[in-house]
Design a protein around this motif. Sequence first.
Motif, PDB file in Angstrom:
ATOM      1  N   GLY A 389       0.810  -1.206   0.000  1.00 57.69           N
ATOM      2  CA  GLY A 389       0.000   0.000   0.000  1.00 57.69           C
ATOM      3  C   GLY A 389       0.845   1.258   0.000  1.00 57.69           C
ATOM      4  N   PRO A 390       0.219   2.414   0.049  1.00 53.40           N
ATOM      5  CA  PRO A 390       0.945   3.693  -0.024  1.00 53.40           C
ATOM      6  C   PRO A 390       1.843   3.966   1.173  1.00 53.40           C
ATOM      7  N   LEU A 391       1.623   3.280   2.291  1.00 54.00           N
ATOM      8  CA  LEU A 391       2.472   3.471   3.472  1.00 54.00           C
ATOM      9  C   LEU A 391       3.461   2.333   3.651  1.00 54.00           C
ATOM     10  N   GLY A 392       3.464   1.371   2.717  1.00 49.25           N
ATOM     11  CA  GLY A 392       4.329   0.214   2.827  1.00 49.25           C
ATOM     12  C   GLY A 392       5.708   0.469   2.249  1.00 49.25           C
ATOM     13  N   GLY A 393       6.478  -0.600   2.166  1.00 50.78           N
ATOM     14  CA  GLY A 393       7.828  -0.446   1.650  1.00 50.78           C
ATOM     15  C   GLY A 393       8.512  -1.776   1.463  1.00 50.78           C
ATOM     16  N   ARG A 394       9.769  -1.721   1.066  1.00 53.02           N
ATOM     17  CA  ARG A 394      10.561  -2.911   0.795  1.00 53.02           C
ATOM     18  C   ARG A 394      11.620  -3.102   1.860  1.00 53.02           C
ATOM     19  N   GLY A 395      12.500  -4.076   1.605  1.00 51.90           N
ATOM     20  CA  GLY A 395      13.587  -4.337   2.531  1.00 51.90           C
ATOM     21  C   GLY A 395      13.424  -5.676   3.204  1.00 51.90           C
ATOM     22  N   GLY A 396      14.278  -5.925   4.189  1.00 55.30           N
ATOM     23  CA  GLY A 396      14.206  -7.166   4.928  1.00 55.30           C
ATOM     24  C   GLY A 396      13.005  -7.193   5.856  1.00 55.30           C
ATOM     25  N   ARG A 397      12.593  -8.391   6.226  1.00 56.24           N
ATOM     26  CA  ARG A 397      11.438  -8.529   7.118  1.00 56.24           C
ATOM     27  C   ARG A 397      11.806  -8.173   8.551  1.00 56.24           C
ATOM     28  N   PRO A 398      10.857  -7.570   9.291  1.00 56.84           N
ATOM     29  CA  PRO A 398       9.554  -7.107   8.789  1.00 56.84           C
ATOM     30  C   PRO A 398       9.698  -5.886   7.892  1.00 56.84           C
ATOM     31  N   ARG A 399       8.844  -5.814   6.878  1.00 58.43           N
ATOM     32  CA  ARG A 399       8.852  -4.688   5.960  1.00 58.43           C
ATOM     33  C   ARG A 399       7.841  -3.646   6.416  1.00 58.43           C
ATOM     34  N   PRO A 400       8.029  -2.389   6.047  1.00 61.52           N
ATOM     35  CA  PRO A 400       7.017  -1.380   6.360  1.00 61.52           C
ATOM     36  C   PRO A 400       5.639  -1.836   5.873  1.00 61.52           C
ATOM     37  N   GLY A 401       4.670  -1.803   6.768  1.00 61.91           N
ATOM     38  CA  GLY A 401       3.327  -2.273   6.465  1.00 61.91           C
ATOM     39  C   GLY A 401       3.014  -3.620   7.065  1.00 61.91           C
ATOM     40  N   ASP A 402       4.042  -4.404   7.444  1.00 66.58           N
ATOM     41  CA  ASP A 402       3.819  -5.713   8.050  1.00 66.58           C
ATOM     42  C   ASP A 402       3.331  -5.574   9.490  1.00 66.58           C
ATOM     43  N   ARG A 403       2.573  -6.565   9.930  1.00 65.65           N
ATOM     44  CA  ARG A 403       2.189  -6.639  11.340  1.00 65.65           C
ATOM     45  C   ARG A 403       3.413  -6.999  12.175  1.00 65.65           C
ATOM     46  N   VAL A 404       3.590  -6.301  13.294  1.00 62.18           N
ATOM     47  CA  VAL A 404       4.683  -6.587  14.213  1.00 62.18           C
ATOM     48  C   VAL A 404       4.128  -7.438  15.360  1.00 62.18           C
ATOM     49  N   PRO A 405       4.719  -8.594  15.642  1.00 60.35           N
ATOM     50  CA  PRO A 405       4.203  -9.450  16.726  1.00 60.35           C
ATOM     51  C   PRO A 405       4.250  -8.750  18.077  1.00 60.35           C
ATOM     52  N   ASP A 406       3.545  -9.327  19.022  1.00 58.33           N
ATOM     53  CA  ASP A 406       3.459  -8.760  20.366  1.00 58.33           C
ATOM     54  C   ASP A 406       4.692  -9.154  21.177  1.00 58.33           C
ATOM     55  N   VAL A 407       5.820  -8.540  20.835  1.00 55.50           N
ATOM     56  CA  VAL A 407       7.104  -8.919  21.426  1.00 55.50           C
ATOM     57  C   VAL A 407       7.280  -8.290  22.803  1.00 55.50           C
ATOM     58  N   ALA A 408       8.152  -8.915  23.585  1.00 52.54           N
ATOM     59  CA  ALA A 408       8.488  -8.377  24.905  1.00 52.54           C
ATOM     60  C   ALA A 408       9.371  -7.144  24.738  1.00 52.54           C
ATOM     61  N   CYS A 409       9.117  -6.135  25.558  1.00 55.77           N
ATOM     62  CA  CYS A 409       9.888  -4.886  25.535  1.00 55.77           C
ATOM     63  C   CYS A 409      10.102  -4.409  26.959  1.00 55.77           C
ATOM     64  N   GLU A 410      10.887  -3.353  27.066  1.00 52.23           N
ATOM     65  CA  GLU A 410      11.093  -2.675  28.349  1.00 52.23           C
ATOM     66  C   GLU A 410      10.776  -1.206  28.194  1.00 52.23           C
ATOM     67  N   ARG A 411      10.138  -0.643  29.220  1.00 49.53           N
ATOM     68  CA  ARG A 411      10.019   0.812  29.280  1.00 49.53           C
ATOM     69  C   ARG A 411      11.375   1.390  29.672  1.00 49.53           C
ATOM     70  N   THR A 412      11.505   2.683  29.563  1.00 55.56           N
ATOM     71  CA  THR A 412      12.805   3.308  29.852  1.00 55.56           C
ATOM     72  C   THR A 412      13.213   3.172  31.318  1.00 55.56           C
ATOM     73  N   ASP A 413      12.249   2.874  32.210  1.00 54.28           N
ATOM     74  CA  ASP A 413      12.587   2.664  33.624  1.00 54.28           C
ATOM     75  C   ASP A 413      12.946   1.216  33.926  1.00 54.28           C
ATOM     76  N   GLY A 414      12.994   0.383  32.877  1.00 52.26           N
ATOM     77  CA  GLY A 414      13.364  -1.016  33.049  1.00 52.26           C
ATOM     78  C   GLY A 414      12.201  -1.957  33.275  1.00 52.26           C
ATOM     79  N   THR A 415      10.973  -1.443  33.370  1.00 52.26           N
ATOM     80  CA  THR A 415       9.799  -2.283  33.581  1.00 52.26           C
ATOM     81  C   THR A 415       9.501  -3.106  32.339  1.00 52.26           C
ATOM     82  N   ARG A 416       9.283  -4.410  32.511  1.00 47.93           N
ATOM     83  CA  ARG A 416       8.934  -5.271  31.399  1.00 47.93           C
ATOM     84  C   ARG A 416       7.490  -5.002  30.965  1.00 47.93           C
TER      85      ARG A 416
END
Length: 482
Positions: A389-416
Motif C-alpha cells: 500500500g501507499p504506506l508500505g515499503g521494501r527491505g528485509g522482514r519485517p517490511r514497512p506495512g507488516d504486522r509486528v508481533p506482540d514482542v516483549a519490551c522494556e520501558r525506559t525505567d526497566g519495567t517489562r
Amino acid sequence: MEADVLVAGAGPVGLALAIALLQHGVRVRVVDKAPGPATTSRANFVHARGSEVLDRLDALTGLPEESVRAMTITTYAGDRPMMRIRFGDPGLNTAAPPLVISQARVEARLRERLAELGGQPEWGSAVVAADQDASGVTAVLGDGRTVRAGWLVGCDGTGSTVRKLAGIAFPGVKVSERFLLVDARLDTTLDRSGTSGWVHPDGMLGAMPMPGGQWRLLAYDPAFREDKPSEEQIVERMRRILPARTGLGGIRLLDASWASLFSVHRRLADAYRRGRILLAGDAAHVHAPFGGQGMLTGLGDAENLAWKLALVIGGLAGERLLDTYQAERRPLATQVLRGSTATTKVNIASGPVGRFLRDRVMVPAFNLPVVQRWTTYTTSQLWVSYRRGPLGGRGGRPRPGDRVPDVACERTDGTRTRLHAELRGRWAAVGDGALFEAARRRLGDRVVHLRPVEALPAMLVRPDAHLACKGDPTRWLDGALA
C-alpha cells in the motif's frame, strides 16, 4: 463542533472505533437507531487478530474466560468422520486462540470500555440526513436534533443509511442461499471441545458449542420456503432436520433461546470515503458468514481508521492520509469476499461434481497438517500486511506495512511490558533515544519509547501494530503525514 467524529452505529465496529478515537484524545459521539443494545447475534467467533485488536483497545478483559475454546472442526457424512481439523491452536504460530463467544457479549464489553473512557451510545438516535461542507458535517437525527461534527463515520451495517446519504454505491448480490440459525440446548453426546459439521444431500449442518451449555446450530436449507417464518417455525424445522442430517438417533433439541433465518449478501462499497463521510464494517463490505471473517474485518477497519483520523483532526497530518484507509483495507475486504464465497460453495455443494471435489479432493487435503496450519493462519488474519500500500515499503522482514508481533519490551525505567499493550492510542519507538526523539518531533506525546528485550531492528510501530519504518523515521513521517 459538538464532536470531532460522529459515529453512526453502536455495534462492535462503531464501538471499537469510538474507543480507539477516545484513546487518541478525539471527541466522539456514538448514535444508533436501535432502542437499545442487542442481546442476540449471528456472529460468535473472534479470531486471533480480533483478540489482538480488543486487547489494544483494553477491551479483552474477561472475554477469554467466558468463551468456549472449540479447537477442532470435525466433519461427518452421517456418523462417519470425514475430516478433523485442529483449528486455532495457539501452538500454530498464532498470538492467541480464537474465542467462541457471542458478538452481543463482545459488544457489552466494548460498551463497558467506552464508559470507562467517558462515552456512551445514544440509543434511538438514527442519522436520517447529512450535509457536509469544507469544515464538517451537519447530521440530522430521527427526532429532529442536529449534530455538528468534523467527520461522520457509518458503522451502521449492511443497510447503512450513512452510505446512502454519501451516495456511495454498494454493488453485489443477495443470493438464494438461505440458512437457519438456532441457539439451543441439546440432548446429545457430542463433544463440546470442538465444532461438528455434517454434509448431507439436503444441505450442510453445523453445531458449535457456546458458553452457558448452549449450541449454535447452522443449517443450509433451500427447501424451507417460508418467507418470514416465526422463531417457533424455525426451531421446529431445525428440530426435525437435526437427527435426519446427523444420523444421530438420540440427538434432541430441548429448548431454544434464539432463532433466525438469513440469506447471504455479497457486496463491497465502491469507496470507503466521500469527503468527510467514511464507512467501516458491514457498511463497507458484507459476505457469507463462513470463516468468521465479518466482525474480524470490521474491527480491523476501525483500528486502521482511528489513528489516521486522530492525526488529521489533531493537525498532525493532511487529509491525504485518510485515502490510505481505503487503499489498505478495501483490498483485504475483496480477498475476504472471495474466500468466504468459495467456502460457502464448498459447504453447500449438492451436485455430483461439487460433491466429488469436496469429498474426494478437499477432504483429503484438509486432513494434512500443513493445510490445517495454513487454514488457521489464513482465517486468523495475522498475515495481513499493507507493504504494497501507499504506506508500505521494501527491505528485509519485517517490511514497512507488516504486522509486528506482540514482542516483549522494556520501558525506559526497566519495567517489562508487551509491545501491543503500549499501543493503546500511541505509537511505539522501539530502539534508542535518537529514534524516539525523531518520532516525537512529528507525533508529540502520541509516541512511547520502548527498548527491545530480544534482538530487533530499531523501528517505529503504528498504533495498529503495523510497522511504519525501520531506523530514522523522519523521512517516512514527512511523506506519510504530508
